[in-house]
Design an enzyme around this catalytic site. Sequence first.
Site, PDB file in Angstrom:
ATOM      1  N   ASN A  19      67.131 -59.546  -4.670  1.00 31.53           N
ATOM      2  CA  ASN A  19      68.249 -60.304  -5.238  1.00 31.53           C
ATOM      3  C   ASN A  19      68.306 -61.652  -4.526  1.00 31.53           C
ATOM      4  O   ASN A  19      68.729 -61.723  -3.370  1.00 31.53           O
ATOM      5  CB  ASN A  19      69.550 -59.523  -5.041  1.00 31.53           C
ATOM      6  CG  ASN A  19      70.768 -60.324  -5.459  1.00 31.53           C
ATOM      7  OD1 ASN A  19      70.655 -61.351  -6.130  1.00 31.53           O
ATOM      8  ND2 ASN A  19      71.942 -59.865  -5.058  1.00 31.53           N
ATOM      9  N   TRP A  20      67.899 -62.682  -5.239  1.00 34.26           N
ATOM     10  CA  TRP A  20      67.803 -64.002  -4.604  1.00 34.26           C
ATOM     11  C   TRP A  20      69.151 -64.695  -4.467  1.00 34.26           C
ATOM     12  O   TRP A  20      69.250 -65.734  -3.814  1.00 34.26           O
ATOM     13  CB  TRP A  20      66.847 -64.895  -5.403  1.00 34.26           C
ATOM     14  CG  TRP A  20      65.412 -64.460  -5.340  1.00 34.26           C
ATOM     15  CD1 TRP A  20      64.874 -63.534  -4.490  1.00 34.26           C
ATOM     16  CD2 TRP A  20      64.329 -64.947  -6.141  1.00 34.26           C
ATOM     17  NE1 TRP A  20      63.521 -63.424  -4.721  1.00 34.26           N
ATOM     18  CE2 TRP A  20      63.159 -64.270  -5.722  1.00 34.26           C
ATOM     19  CE3 TRP A  20      64.229 -65.886  -7.176  1.00 34.26           C
ATOM     20  CZ2 TRP A  20      61.916 -64.519  -6.316  1.00 34.26           C
ATOM     21  CZ3 TRP A  20      62.995 -66.124  -7.760  1.00 34.26           C
ATOM     22  CH2 TRP A  20      61.849 -65.447  -7.328  1.00 34.26           C
ATOM     23  N   LYS A  21      70.185 -64.165  -5.130  1.00 32.91           N
ATOM     24  CA  LYS A  21      71.509 -64.808  -5.076  1.00 32.91           C
ATOM     25  C   LYS A  21      71.362 -66.281  -5.497  1.00 32.91           C
ATOM     26  O   LYS A  21      70.572 -66.575  -6.383  1.00 32.91           O
ATOM     27  CB  LYS A  21      72.130 -64.610  -3.689  1.00 32.91           C
ATOM     28  CG  LYS A  21      72.064 -63.122  -3.275  1.00 32.91           C
ATOM     29  CD  LYS A  21      72.858 -62.770  -2.061  1.00 32.91           C
ATOM     30  CE  LYS A  21      72.731 -61.266  -1.805  1.00 32.91           C
ATOM     31  NZ  LYS A  21      73.530 -60.818  -0.663  1.00 32.91           N
TER      32      LYS A  21
ATOM     33  N   HIS B  12      77.509 -56.329  -8.365  1.00 34.55           N
ATOM     34  CA  HIS B  12      77.239 -56.671  -6.963  1.00 34.55           C
ATOM     35  C   HIS B  12      78.552 -56.963  -6.249  1.00 34.55           C
ATOM     36  O   HIS B  12      79.468 -57.539  -6.823  1.00 34.55           O
ATOM     37  CB  HIS B  12      76.304 -57.883  -6.880  1.00 34.55           C
ATOM     38  CG  HIS B  12      75.790 -58.096  -5.497  1.00 34.55           C
ATOM     39  ND1 HIS B  12      76.528 -58.750  -4.534  1.00 34.55           N
ATOM     40  CD2 HIS B  12      74.643 -57.710  -4.904  1.00 34.55           C
ATOM     41  CE1 HIS B  12      75.833 -58.751  -3.401  1.00 34.55           C
ATOM     42  NE2 HIS B  12      74.689 -58.135  -3.601  1.00 34.55           N
TER      43      HIS B  12
ATOM     44  N   GLU C 256      79.390 -59.145  -4.210  1.00 33.50           N
ATOM     45  CA  GLU C 256      79.813 -60.558  -4.203  1.00 33.50           C
ATOM     46  C   GLU C 256      80.492 -60.920  -5.522  1.00 33.50           C
ATOM     47  O   GLU C 256      81.404 -61.751  -5.544  1.00 33.50           O
ATOM     48  CB  GLU C 256      78.593 -61.451  -3.913  1.00 33.50           C
ATOM     49  CG  GLU C 256      78.185 -61.335  -2.448  1.00 33.50           C
ATOM     50  CD  GLU C 256      76.720 -61.598  -2.172  1.00 33.50           C
ATOM     51  OE1 GLU C 256      76.028 -62.185  -3.027  1.00 33.50           O
ATOM     52  OE2 GLU C 256      76.260 -61.207  -1.078  1.00 33.50           O
TER      53      GLU C 256
ATOM     54  N   GLU D 165      75.187 -50.453  -1.586  1.00 35.15           N
ATOM     55  CA  GLU D 165      75.191 -51.587  -0.669  1.00 35.15           C
ATOM     56  C   GLU D 165      76.523 -51.634   0.075  1.00 35.15           C
ATOM     57  O   GLU D 165      77.511 -52.190  -0.441  1.00 35.15           O
ATOM     58  CB  GLU D 165      75.002 -52.902  -1.450  1.00 35.15           C
ATOM     59  CG  GLU D 165      73.687 -52.994  -2.175  1.00 35.15           C
ATOM     60  CD  GLU D 165      73.280 -54.452  -2.404  1.00 35.15           C
ATOM     61  OE1 GLU D 165      72.173 -54.804  -1.979  1.00 35.15           O
ATOM     62  OE2 GLU D 165      74.065 -55.224  -2.973  1.00 35.15           O
TER      63      GLU D 165
ATOM     64  N   GLY E 183      74.000 -59.157   4.542  1.00 36.45           N
ATOM     65  CA  GLY E 183      73.875 -60.470   5.161  1.00 36.45           C
ATOM     66  C   GLY E 183      74.372 -60.526   6.598  1.00 36.45           C
ATOM     67  O   GLY E 183      74.537 -61.610   7.151  1.00 36.45           O
TER      68      GLY E 183
ATOM     69  N   SER F 206      70.869 -55.828   4.624  1.00 36.48           N
ATOM     70  CA  SER F 206      70.056 -56.170   5.801  1.00 36.48           C
ATOM     71  C   SER F 206      68.786 -55.333   5.928  1.00 36.48           C
ATOM     72  O   SER F 206      68.387 -54.960   7.032  1.00 36.48           O
ATOM     73  CB  SER F 206      70.908 -56.087   7.076  1.00 36.48           C
ATOM     74  OG  SER F 206      71.990 -57.025   7.010  1.00 36.48           O
TER      75      SER F 206
ATOM     76  N   GLY G 215      68.278 -58.732  -0.101  1.00 36.87           N
ATOM     77  CA  GLY G 215      68.788 -60.094  -0.219  1.00 36.87           C
ATOM     78  C   GLY G 215      67.914 -61.065   0.553  1.00 36.87           C
ATOM     79  O   GLY G 215      66.852 -61.487   0.100  1.00 36.87           O
TER      80      GLY G 215
HETATM   81  P1  13P Z   1      70.893 -58.828   2.519  1.00 35.24           P
HETATM   82  O1  13P Z   1      69.564 -58.107   2.392  1.00 35.24           O
HETATM   83  O2  13P Z   1      70.728 -60.305   2.728  1.00 35.24           O
HETATM   84  O3  13P Z   1      71.798 -58.165   3.504  1.00 35.24           O
HETATM   85  O4  13P Z   1      71.610 -58.706   1.079  1.00 35.24           O
HETATM   86  C1  13P Z   1      71.688 -57.478   0.460  1.00 35.24           C
HETATM   87  C2  13P Z   1      72.180 -57.687  -0.921  1.00 35.24           C
HETATM   88  O5  13P Z   1      73.325 -58.044  -1.143  1.00 35.24           O
HETATM   89  C3  13P Z   1      71.240 -57.477  -2.030  1.00 35.24           C
HETATM   90  O6  13P Z   1      71.891 -57.458  -3.253  1.00 35.24           O
END
Ligand code: 13P
Length: 249
Positions: free
Chosen positions: A10-12, A94, A96, A166, A172, A210, A231
């Site tokens: 997931n590149w956000k 997600h 976020e 998650e 993150g 993470s 992420g």
């Molecule tokens: P990180 O791997 O940066 O912690 O993010 C996880 C994530 O939200 C994937 O959707």
Amino acid sequence: MSRRPFVAGNWKMHKTAPEAAAFVRAFAGKVPEGVDVAVCPPFTALAAAVEAARRTEVAVYAQNMHQAEKGAFTGEVSAGMLLDAGVDGVLIGHSERRQFFGETDEGVNEKALRAHAAGLRVILAVGETAEEREAALTEIVLERQVRAGLDGLSAKQVAATTIAYEPVWAIGTGLTATPEIAQAAHAFIRGLVEGAHGVAERVRIQYGGSVKPDNAAELFARPDIDGGLIGGASLDPADLAAIASAAAG
Ligand code: 13P
């Protein structure tokens, strides 16, 4: 039944169209056998990623969509538009989106129903916050999110849904859930899916939060962890390939 592992990046809000194409070209050559892989670029880079992923093992998913077929929803993108862009699936719910954009369980469910009806593959993300875990509410939150998210889907659609566990506190932050904590949550989610839909053995459950090349293998070794949603470490093709290799075993 053995489930084929699935690792998605997931590149956000990262990567332009040329950067997405370059990533897919670099990553496609490193994808190991025995694992499904996908990337989730931002909307503006979907078409370039799809083009670069043609004739490769790399699937392309969007990070979000709107639940309506069409209409006056400024700034939104429909399932039909994603199909038109050539994408394979969509990430829904997600944390976020839930935290920063007010997404509710009901809205997430409407999106899941619409995406499946359109023929998109679905990753449904769930997970508790740090406060919820500290208040011993993890199972209550997961039960609510999983039940609501999958409500009204056929058993076949549920079986074809990937659930991403998650924990919000692990996203993150570098605070990866221990394999024990992640396994316990995955087993709980699998039990919920069995109780409500009877297809627990077929549903893939990814861990996200993470995940890095150096901690992926111990997570993926657990019986109910079927890969990961990645992420930060998915922004580098070598890192995502290393994580996919850990899932392939
Ligand atoms: P990180 O791997 O940066 O912690 O993010 C996880 C994530 O939200 C994937 O959707």
